[in-house]
Design a protein around this motif. Structure first.
Motif, short mmCIF file in Angstrom:
data_model
loop_
_atom_site.label_atom_id
_atom_site.label_comp_id
_atom_site.label_asym_id
_atom_site.label_seq_id
_atom_site.Cartn_x
_atom_site.Cartn_y
_atom_site.Cartn_z
N MET A 218 0.72 -1.23 -0.07
CA MET A 218 0.02 -0.02 0.04
C MET A 218 0.95 1.20 0.09
O MET A 218 0.36 2.23 -0.46
CB MET A 218 -0.88 -0.02 1.34
CG MET A 218 -1.92 1.04 1.26
SD MET A 218 -2.67 1.36 2.84
CE MET A 218 -3.36 3.03 2.77
N SER A 219 1.82 1.14 0.96
CA SER A 219 2.67 2.45 0.82
C SER A 219 3.54 2.91 -0.44
O SER A 219 3.78 4.04 -0.33
CB SER A 219 3.51 2.46 2.18
OG SER A 219 4.68 1.36 1.82
N GLU A 220 3.59 1.96 -1.08
CA GLU A 220 4.65 2.15 -2.27
C GLU A 220 3.86 3.36 -3.35
O GLU A 220 4.78 4.04 -3.78
CB GLU A 220 4.92 0.90 -3.36
CG GLU A 220 6.04 -0.05 -2.74
CD GLU A 220 6.39 -0.80 -3.72
OE1 GLU A 220 7.64 -1.12 -3.96
OE2 GLU A 220 5.74 -1.60 -4.46
N LYS A 221 2.72 3.35 -3.32
CA LYS A 221 1.94 4.32 -4.19
C LYS A 221 2.46 5.69 -3.52
O LYS A 221 2.37 6.83 -4.29
CB LYS A 221 0.55 4.17 -4.35
CG LYS A 221 -0.28 4.22 -3.31
CD LYS A 221 -1.82 4.00 -3.87
CE LYS A 221 -2.63 4.14 -2.52
NZ LYS A 221 -4.15 3.99 -2.97
N TYR A 222 2.27 5.83 -2.39
CA TYR A 222 2.52 7.07 -1.53
C TYR A 222 4.07 7.55 -1.63
O TYR A 222 4.19 8.62 -1.78
CB TYR A 222 2.13 7.03 -0.30
CG TYR A 222 0.42 6.83 0.09
CD1 TYR A 222 -0.29 7.87 0.03
CD2 TYR A 222 -0.02 5.59 0.26
CE1 TYR A 222 -1.77 7.78 0.12
CE2 TYR A 222 -1.27 5.55 0.40
CZ TYR A 222 -2.26 6.45 0.33
OH TYR A 222 -3.54 6.20 0.32
N PHE A 223 4.80 6.60 -1.61
CA PHE A 223 5.99 6.85 -1.46
C PHE A 223 6.69 7.48 -3.26
O PHE A 223 7.44 8.25 -3.37
CB PHE A 223 7.15 5.80 -1.24
CG PHE A 223 7.50 5.52 -0.10
CD1 PHE A 223 8.64 6.17 0.52
CD2 PHE A 223 6.71 4.85 0.91
CE1 PHE A 223 8.85 6.21 2.23
CE2 PHE A 223 6.94 4.67 2.44
CZ PHE A 223 8.06 5.28 2.74
N SER A 224 6.02 6.96 -4.12
CA SER A 224 6.11 7.23 -5.49
C SER A 224 5.77 8.60 -5.71
O SER A 224 5.99 9.32 -6.68
CB SER A 224 5.32 6.11 -6.37
OG SER A 224 4.11 6.38 -6.40
N ASP A 225 4.37 9.03 -5.00
CA ASP A 225 4.20 10.40 -5.35
C ASP A 225 4.88 11.40 -3.96
O ASP A 225 4.56 12.76 -4.18
CB ASP A 225 2.66 10.34 -4.71
CG ASP A 225 1.61 9.66 -5.80
OD1 ASP A 225 2.11 9.66 -7.20
OD2 ASP A 225 0.77 9.31 -5.58
N LYS A 226 5.68 10.76 -3.58
CA LYS A 226 6.51 11.66 -2.42
C LYS A 226 5.58 12.16 -1.39
O LYS A 226 5.69 13.31 -0.92
CB LYS A 226 7.39 12.84 -3.32
CG LYS A 226 8.52 12.24 -4.05
CD LYS A 226 9.18 13.31 -4.63
CE LYS A 226 10.08 13.01 -5.60
NZ LYS A 226 10.70 11.66 -5.33
#
Length: 235
Positions: free
Chosen positions: A197-205
């Motif tokens: 789940m967190s990967e998409k938030y990291f990619s959006d910074k």
């Protein structure tokens, strides 16, 4: 990007390292030991099994609630400590939503339930379709009867997961024909779901620094609730 994720919002505890949607390594325990005893050894073992060191990690994610007040605090404190050394990005995610990401390869409705005591569950519902997770409601504390009535009106099959899954399913299965219990390997909260789940938030910074990482409680701890009730009666 290598993300180390932590989940200890209930009795089970887990750690995972995720990179570009791939599970590099993960550990899971469900024993009667406190998370303060198990978490750091699990992190060390998970990194060792992946032939990584903490210096290889580029970000951290943690289940920030709802859940056990003690467990959430321990998980967040550990992540804060690990991230602070090199000022690495952090993310706190919904415990309930992270569970839904464990079912992202299915087209189904997910009902994540955690035992909140007093005939209530921490709960949220999610629609999974073609790999996309969509919320059907906010995280909430809801009674057994209210949740059962809501699920009765859902036309899809509904998978029940979370540390409250057995309690809810066993008491609702005679009245609800559209529910099924998640398989044992997908039933409980998992750091794998937190990491994916967190990967998409990291990619959006869309992350925070360690000092900004906070727990998310849906209600006050029991001791505070009892004190508040006592003061209201005295007043």
């Amino acid at each position: 990007m290598k993300i180390l994720s932590v989940e200890c919002s209930a009795s089970p505890a887990s750690v995972a390292v995720i990179e570009n949607g791939k599970i590099i390594a993960n550990s899971f325990v469900n024993v009667k030991l406190t998370h303060s005893e198990t978490l750091m050894p699990m992190i060390d073992a998970t990194l060792k099994s992946a032939k990584l060191s903490i210096k290889d990690i580029e970000g951290f994610s943690v289940a920030a609630g709802p859940g056990s007040f003690t467990g959430i605090r321990i998980g967040i404190s550990v992540v804060k400590g690990l991230a602070a050394a090199d000022n690495l990005p952090c993310l706190g995610v919904s415990t309930l939503e992270a569970m839904a990401y464990m079912f992202s390869e299915e087209n189904i409705t997910v009902c994540a339930v955690m035992d909140a005591r007093c005939n209530q569950f921490y709960n949220a519902l999610f629609k999974i379709k073609n790999g996309k997770v969509s919320r059907l409601c906010d995280d909430r504390a809801i009674s057994f009867d209210e949740l059962k009535t809501e699920i009765k009106n859902i036309s899809d099959n509904v998978v029940i997961c979370g540390d409250g899954a057995d309690i809810f399913y066993n008491n609702a299965k005679e009245d609800l024909c559209n529910i099924k219990l998640a398989s044992e390997n997908l039933k409980y909260q998992s750091a794998v779901g937190v990491g994916i789940m967190s990967e998409k938030y990291f990619s959006d910074k869309n992350t925070v620094l360690s000092n900004e990482l906070l727990p998310v409680y849906l209600r006050l701890p029991q001791a505070e609730r009892e004190l508040k009730n006592k003061k209201s009666k005295e007043g």
